[in-house]
Design an enzyme around this catalytic site. Sequence first.
Site, PDB file in Angstrom:
ATOM      1  N   TYR A 438       0.816  -0.886   0.168  1.00 50.12           N
ATOM      2  CA  TYR A 438      -0.012  -0.191   0.088  1.00 50.12           C
ATOM      3  C   TYR A 438       0.682   1.165   0.103  1.00 50.12           C
ATOM      4  CZ  TYR A 438      -4.920  -1.196   0.914  1.00 50.12           C
ATOM      5  OH  TYR A 438      -6.350  -1.478   1.107  1.00 50.12           O
ATOM      6  N   GLU A 439       0.274   2.151  -0.564  1.00 46.81           N
ATOM      7  CA  GLU A 439       1.263   3.827  -1.045  1.00 46.81           C
ATOM      8  C   GLU A 439       2.164   3.679  -1.218  1.00 46.81           C
ATOM      9  OE1 GLU A 439      -1.081   5.841  -0.634  1.00 46.81           O
ATOM     10  OE2 GLU A 439      -2.913   4.462   0.255  1.00 46.81           O
ATOM     11  N   GLY A 440       2.621   2.800  -2.097  1.00 45.28           N
ATOM     12  CA  GLY A 440       3.895   2.926  -2.370  1.00 45.28           C
ATOM     13  C   GLY A 440       4.782   1.802  -1.876  1.00 45.28           C
TER      14      GLY A 440
END
Length: 592
Positions: A438-440
């Site tokens: 997630y998220e990078g």
Amino acid sequence: MTAFRAPTREMMFTLQHVAGFSEMAKACSYEDASEDVVAAILEEAARFAGSVIAPTNVIGDQTGVRLDSDLNVVTPAGFRDAYQQYAESGWASLQFDPEFGGQGLPFSLAIPVQEMWHAANMAWGLCPLLSQGAVEALSENGSDQLKQLLLPKMISGQWTGTMNLTEPQSGSDLSGIRTQARPDGDIYRIKGQKIFITWGEHDMAENIVHLVLARLPDAPSGVKGISLFAVPKYLPDASGEPGERNDCQAVSLEHKLGIHASPTCVMSFGDNEGAIGYLVGEENRGLACMFTMMNNARLTVGLQGVSISERAYQQARDYTLERAQGTAPGEQGVSPIIKHPDVRRMLMIMKTLTEAARGLAYTGCVAVDYANTESLPEDIRARFKRRMDLLTPLVKGWCTEIAQEVTSLGIQCYGGMGFIEETGAAQHYRDARILPIYEGTNGIQALDLIGRKTVRDQGQAMTELIEDMRPFTGSFQRDCVLTADRQAKFDQAVAFLEDATRVVLERGDDDQFTGAIAFDYLMLSSTVTAGWLMLKGATAAANDQADQSICAANKLATTSFFIDHILPRCSTHLSAIRSGDDAIMALPEIEF
């Protein structure tokens, strides 16, 4: 299957005596965030998490979500009711601007509360997590008119928010985004498809505000040509209530390893006339606006790692206290398996890593409050901005990595029963696996730590962090709580971090080298920082600076375990950093 009980005393201790919440609240003029108020909020949040949210966790995992014939997402039983109670009780508004209905409390106070939501039901908790990020992006970048239109309903929890970045051909590299935005008077018409949109469609709230990255017709190529738009599911009418349905919908749901009750949607915008969107910030500056949301989300995804670790630890602990098998050393007859040294080893890893990760996450979020307080002197704000930026990849990366270890050990504590779905241990392991992605991904977090957060400022932020560790090293400590050999181990770990940072700065312009060693640098930096925070907490407890409900002996035990059994990992990371990229890149691609 064990019930969830939020560890409020441990949370309070970590917030106050490890992260320094009280000092921040005083410096940043949060007069309403007194210790009594904080304690009351955490106790009530614990009750709500345990009695309202946690009972939805198993049924959510078992039934999942579905898309009906009208392309509406149907959530599991109890989810909508839990969300309505959450919004009506004011939990969605804790840290937001009172001008738009928020309670004006610190961001870092909302963090232990959110930890409880995610521990109770991580799939459910993702909905308010994304909404929080959307509110912050709009608060920071939206026009006054757009804020008045959207923020009151979003802050109240009546409306939720999403983040729409990824497309089928464009994952972490956003330069390939193809979604189009065409100007149409004061609005824009959005056309395109987004994938992996968490809570992109659901039945828990009356409206959903999508934050969508798209390109204008004359936009420059690459990431410099991306704009950000707010695209509501229902367009607000003249009174601000949900009106006409916008031209956007979920067209399918992903079937996933875990978080089954969190709808991960393929979203289609503009199948007809074009979805109506409102520009957020300036044209072609969308990525900078979205980073407000992404940076917040990286901290809270790291927090999810703490949450799922706490839930897995509690379940393993309760099982090992009840499960009797074999005769433990020094015992007579069949013993609870918690008395066996190897089981105790696993539980200590789980407990200690979770405590350390909580300290790291809370400390990173306290830095956010300092950095965002405009009344502070600029040099103090700048220092905490550097600290916030530096700790963000550590929180996101390390806390989600340790969640893989802790949830896996949770299954191991159960033995064969842990592999059986009915016990519930496997769900935590499955749910946790998304967090390093997630998220990078954590590889991206590691590159961010080296490139943007260390090399770019010539190591200033990292040097400041190490300077803050100095008072806890042997040559500076007046009230050392560790044995001499453990103190030497901690001192050595700090020296390892200094050494690794020198290597990074010396070879920071070699992209292949930094790419190869970035993950080890992330893990080394995080482990040393977490060890420092554990020692900080043990010292506070021993010196009677802490709430006496937290036993100093317990803090010293987990800190000693961390130094003996977790901190030695630093030497492996340093060895890998010194070895560089030779062996990593030696094998030709054709040989894989």
